[in-house]
Scaffold this active site. Structure first.
Site, PDB file in Angstrom:
ATOM      1  N   PHE A  93       1.025  -0.833   0.201  1.00 39.40           N
ATOM      2  CA  PHE A  93       0.185   0.155  -0.303  1.00 39.40           C
ATOM      3  C   PHE A  93       0.735   1.241   0.519  1.00 39.40           C
ATOM      4  CE2 PHE A  93      -2.999   2.861   2.510  1.00 39.40           C
ATOM      5  CZ  PHE A  93      -3.631   3.037   1.400  1.00 39.40           C
ATOM      6  N   GLU A 141       4.790  10.182   1.937  1.00 41.64           N
ATOM      7  CA  GLU A 141       5.638  10.235   1.199  1.00 41.64           C
ATOM      8  C   GLU A 141       6.341  11.073   2.160  1.00 41.64           C
ATOM      9  OE1 GLU A 141       3.854  12.432  -2.020  1.00 41.64           O
ATOM     10  OE2 GLU A 141       3.051  11.365  -2.369  1.00 41.64           O
ATOM     11  N   ASN A 158       6.858  13.989   3.046  1.00 42.56           N
ATOM     12  CA  ASN A 158       6.702  15.205   3.239  1.00 42.56           C
ATOM     13  C   ASN A 158       5.296  14.624   3.617  1.00 42.56           C
ATOM     14  OD1 ASN A 158       8.542  17.293   3.593  1.00 42.56           O
ATOM     15  ND2 ASN A 158       8.564  17.192   1.663  1.00 42.56           N
ATOM     16  N   ALA A 159       4.555  13.879   3.332  1.00 43.39           N
ATOM     17  CA  ALA A 159       2.770  13.590   4.306  1.00 43.39           C
ATOM     18  C   ALA A 159       3.154  12.009   5.441  1.00 43.39           C
ATOM     19  CB  ALA A 159       2.471  13.147   2.677  1.00 43.39           C
ATOM     20  N   GLY A 160       3.355  12.278   5.698  1.00 49.92           N
ATOM     21  CA  GLY A 160       3.525  11.005   7.330  1.00 49.92           C
ATOM     22  C   GLY A 160       2.041  11.190   8.036  1.00 49.92           C
ATOM     23  N   SER A 161       1.807  11.627   9.005  1.00 45.55           N
ATOM     24  CA  SER A 161       1.242  12.059   9.436  1.00 45.55           C
ATOM     25  C   SER A 161      -0.479  12.699   8.872  1.00 45.55           C
ATOM     26  CB  SER A 161       1.184  12.333  10.933  1.00 45.55           C
ATOM     27  OG  SER A 161       1.763  11.364  11.690  1.00 45.55           O
ATOM     28  N   ALA A 173      -8.011  -1.594   8.549  1.00 45.50           N
ATOM     29  CA  ALA A 173      -6.480  -2.124   9.419  1.00 45.50           C
ATOM     30  C   ALA A 173      -5.830  -2.391  10.636  1.00 45.50           C
ATOM     31  CB  ALA A 173      -5.493  -2.027   7.939  1.00 45.50           C
ATOM     32  N   GLU A 207       0.544   3.209  10.040  1.00 46.64           N
ATOM     33  CA  GLU A 207      -0.734   3.015  10.144  1.00 46.64           C
ATOM     34  C   GLU A 207      -1.540   3.865  11.030  1.00 46.64           C
ATOM     35  OE1 GLU A 207      -3.197  -0.517   9.548  1.00 46.64           O
ATOM     36  OE2 GLU A 207      -1.045  -1.681   8.850  1.00 46.64           O
ATOM     37  N   THR A 237       0.352   7.117  13.536  1.00 45.56           N
ATOM     38  CA  THR A 237       1.003   7.640  14.992  1.00 45.56           C
ATOM     39  C   THR A 237      -0.214   7.034  16.035  1.00 45.56           C
ATOM     40  OG1 THR A 237       0.438   9.810  15.692  1.00 45.56           O
ATOM     41  CG2 THR A 237       2.394   8.972  14.230  1.00 45.56           C
TER      42      THR A 237
HETATM   43  N1  COS Z   1     -13.904   7.976   6.670  1.00 49.19           N
HETATM   44  C1  COS Z   1     -14.447   8.449   5.776  1.00 49.19           C
HETATM   45  N2  COS Z   1     -13.826   9.713   5.646  1.00 49.19           N
HETATM   46  C2  COS Z   1     -12.876   9.780   6.109  1.00 49.19           C
HETATM   47  C3  COS Z   1     -12.261  10.027   7.129  1.00 49.19           C
HETATM   48  C4  COS Z   1     -12.621   8.598   7.265  1.00 49.19           C
HETATM   49  N3  COS Z   1     -11.912   7.654   8.584  1.00 49.19           N
HETATM   50  N4  COS Z   1     -11.145  10.230   7.755  1.00 49.19           N
HETATM   51  C5  COS Z   1     -11.629  11.574   7.393  1.00 49.19           C
HETATM   52  N5  COS Z   1     -12.658  11.461   6.150  1.00 49.19           N
HETATM   53  C6  COS Z   1     -12.782  12.406   5.091  1.00 49.19           C
HETATM   54  C7  COS Z   1     -13.417  13.474   5.760  1.00 49.19           C
HETATM   55  O1  COS Z   1     -14.690  13.424   5.965  1.00 49.19           O
HETATM   56  C8  COS Z   1     -13.417  14.752   5.113  1.00 49.19           C
HETATM   57  O2  COS Z   1     -13.933  14.781   3.918  1.00 49.19           O
HETATM   58  P1  COS Z   1     -15.012  16.024   3.236  1.00 49.19           P
HETATM   59  O3  COS Z   1     -13.233  17.113   2.496  1.00 49.19           O
HETATM   60  O4  COS Z   1     -16.124  15.727   2.538  1.00 49.19           O
HETATM   61  O5  COS Z   1     -15.060  16.945   4.464  1.00 49.19           O
HETATM   62  C9  COS Z   1     -11.836  14.567   4.071  1.00 49.19           C
HETATM   63  O6  COS Z   1     -12.186  13.149   4.120  1.00 49.19           O
HETATM   64  C10 COS Z   1     -10.186  14.861   4.506  1.00 49.19           C
HETATM   65  O7  COS Z   1     -10.871  14.683   6.134  1.00 49.19           O
HETATM   66  P2  COS Z   1     -10.072  15.663   7.607  1.00 49.19           P
HETATM   67  O8  COS Z   1     -10.174  16.715   7.171  1.00 49.19           O
HETATM   68  O9  COS Z   1      -9.915  15.077   9.091  1.00 49.19           O
HETATM   69  O10 COS Z   1      -8.251  15.269   6.841  1.00 49.19           O
HETATM   70  P3  COS Z   1      -7.316  15.934   7.815  1.00 49.19           P
HETATM   71  O11 COS Z   1      -6.346  16.026   6.948  1.00 49.19           O
HETATM   72  O12 COS Z   1      -7.377  16.861   8.590  1.00 49.19           O
HETATM   73  O13 COS Z   1      -6.652  14.209   7.947  1.00 49.19           O
HETATM   74  C11 COS Z   1      -6.386  12.430   9.487  1.00 49.19           C
HETATM   75  C12 COS Z   1      -7.095  13.591   9.142  1.00 49.19           C
HETATM   76  C13 COS Z   1      -4.744  13.390  10.461  1.00 49.19           C
HETATM   77  C14 COS Z   1      -6.818  11.630  10.681  1.00 49.19           C
HETATM   78  C15 COS Z   1      -5.300  12.038   7.781  1.00 49.19           C
HETATM   79  O14 COS Z   1      -4.710  12.463   7.735  1.00 49.19           O
HETATM   80  C16 COS Z   1      -5.030  10.593   8.860  1.00 49.19           C
HETATM   81  O15 COS Z   1      -5.265   9.461   9.062  1.00 49.19           O
HETATM   82  N6  COS Z   1      -3.419  10.557   8.906  1.00 49.19           N
HETATM   83  C17 COS Z   1      -3.081   9.307   9.613  1.00 49.19           C
HETATM   84  C18 COS Z   1      -1.977   9.149   8.216  1.00 49.19           C
HETATM   85  C19 COS Z   1      -1.923   7.444   8.387  1.00 49.19           C
HETATM   86  O16 COS Z   1      -1.745   6.743   8.956  1.00 49.19           O
HETATM   87  N7  COS Z   1      -0.712   7.057   8.028  1.00 49.19           N
HETATM   88  C20 COS Z   1      -0.095   5.986   7.677  1.00 49.19           C
HETATM   89  C21 COS Z   1       1.022   5.491   6.626  1.00 49.19           C
HETATM   90  S1  COS Z   1      -0.277   3.915   5.609  1.00 49.19           S
HETATM   91  S2  COS Z   1       0.765   2.651   6.463  1.00 49.19           S
END
Ligand code: COS
Length: 385
Positions: free
Chosen positions: A122, A126, A128-131, A241, A363, A365
């Site tokens: 998956f 990136e 500059n794009a983690g959290s 997950a 997945e 923090t």
């Molecule tokens: N299910 C469905 N929709 C979701 C969602 C979820 N779990 N989480 C967010 N959304 C939607 C929001 O409703 C919002 O929709 P609209 O644009 O229609 O308003 C959109 O996605 C953006 O959401 P939000 O404004 O909350 O996004 P942010 O940029 O503030 O970030 C977090 C949200 C921090 C929760 C997200 O970036 C994240 O999960 N970060 C961690 C990433 C991660 O786990 N990385 C690990 C690498 S992958 S192994």
């Protein structure tokens, strides 16, 4: 404790436990030392039908759910989190296709994933794009009948080892996260190569590397769902997950606890086995409490996901956070109970403590999980008013 597992779930647990004890435990230290991907073990898991547990029967899987997968993940993690990470990342990479793919995509990709012929990774993160997952910069531009991908994904589990990659890229840069889309990219596609291979603190039996897209052209049919759906696909994938990451926490903690318990019975100091000392007994009791609480929570959340609940993000985040925080506590205390021996590579708890740390990071923090939980609580309060 009886978790009222079905006969099939008990079979999955016993099979995963057998594989963990026979195939993984004897080689885990060597895999860790050599930083080697467990190819033979993955092949064995495939032959044992363990790679298709959660994939519907119509696409060649066993048609089971999140709880079944969590049970398998827990048992593999008890032996080696590196192996379990390679295994669980396969499901993470598959979910975008399974949850959002077209019938044609499911028919084309899922059977070979279920059989283990193809491994999956998956690609979201990136440099500059983690959290801040919405901050990705990789682009996918439609050019005739193809999308052209450009950008670099970082820290991708199963990178280089996988055959199929689910990649999140921007189809509309101006829209940020709302302009993200998900794609299927096959290994060997021109313009798709691998970059830096990471050297890690733990989970060394899993590979982590960069994916480089340099004018990589893929058929436009490889988009999952539609343009603009990528961020939601990534979030829903992670929601599904994260219970599995919780299961990893339970498994690693259980493995470390067993080592500490058995050591404490055999180690003599001041003329007594150290388990006769209340200080050690209380540490072991606290470990047992934390593990049982985490297992109960992870199984409950996995059952909640399997019930078909539409929104599971808060619950998955709760399970992931609790189980992985206790895993860090338990593995640290296991080293402490074992003292100098625990700190030596000769005993497995040293590796378990190193491995455990990633669970509070990957997945999402545990700080991001707490944000997700808090945001859900705020939404629920607003709804009630
Ligand atoms: N299910 C469905 N929709 C979701 C969602 C979820 N779990 N989480 C967010 N959304 C939607 C929001 O409703 C919002 O929709 P609209 O644009 O229609 O308003 C959109 O996605 C953006 O959401 P939000 O404004 O909350 O996004 P942010 O940029 O503030 O970030 C977090 C949200 C921090 C929760 C997200 O970036 C994240 O999960 N970060 C961690 C990433 C991660 O786990 N990385 C690990 C690498 S992958 S192994």
């Amino acid at each position: 404790m009886d978790y009222f597992l079905t006969e099939e779930q008990i079979m999955i647990r016993d099979m995963a436990r057998q594989i963990a004890e026979d195939k993984i435990m004897p080689v885990r230290a060597e895999l860790d030392e050599k930083e080697e991907f467990p190819r033979e073990i993955m092949n064995f898991l495939a032959q044992s039908d363990m790679l298709g547990i959660y994939i519907p029967e119509e696409y060649g899987g066993l048609g089971k759910g999140s709880l079944d997968l969590c049970i398998a993940i827990e048992e593999l993690s008890r032996a080696c989190l590196g192996v379990s990470t390679s295994y669980a990342a396969n499901a993470l990479g598959t979910y975008p296709i399974m949850l959002f793919g077209s019938e044609e995509q499911k028919k084309r990709y899922l059977p070979d994933i279920a059989s283990g012929k193809n491994l999956v990774a998956f690609g979201l993160t990136e440099a500059n794009a983690g959290s801040d997952a919405g901050g990705i910069q990789t682009t996918a531009v439609l050019d005739g009948t193809e999308y052209v991908l450009n950008g670099t994904k970082q820290w991708i589990t199963n990178g280089e080892e996988a055959d199929i990659y689910t990649i999140i890229a921007l189809t509309d840069k101006a829209k940020g996260a709302r302009g993200a889309s998900a794609f299927i990219v096959e290994k060997g596609t021109k313009g798709f190569s691998f970059g830096k291979k990471e050297k890690k603190m733990g989970i060394r039996a899993s590979t982590t590397c960069e994916l480089i897209f340099d004018n990589c052209r893929i058929p436009k049919e490889n988009i999952i769902d539609r343009e603009g759906k990528g961020f939601i696909i990534a979030m829903k994938t992670l929601d599904k997950a994260r219970a599995g990451v919780g299961a990893q926490g339970v498994g690693v903690a259980q493995g470390a606890f067993e080592e500490a318990l058995s050591f404490a019975k055999q180690r003599y100091q001041f003329g007594h086995s150290i388990i006769s000392f209340q200080a050690v007994q209380h540490m072991l009791a606290d470990m047992a409490i934390q593990i049982e609480a985490a297992r109960s929570l992870v199984y409950s959340v996995a059952r909640f996901i399997d019930s078909g609940a539409k929104d599971v993000s808060k619950e998955s985040a709760i399970a992931k956070t609790f189980a992985t925080d206790i895993c860090m506590n338990v593995t640290t205390d296991a080293v402490q109970v074992m003292g100098g021996a625990g700190y030596m590579r000769e005993y497995p708890v040293e590796k378990m403590m190193r491995d455990a740390k990633i669970l509070q990071i990957y997945e999402g923090t545990n700080q991001i999980q707490r944000n997700v939980i808090a945001q859900a609580l705020i939404r629920e309060t607003v709804k009630k008013k």
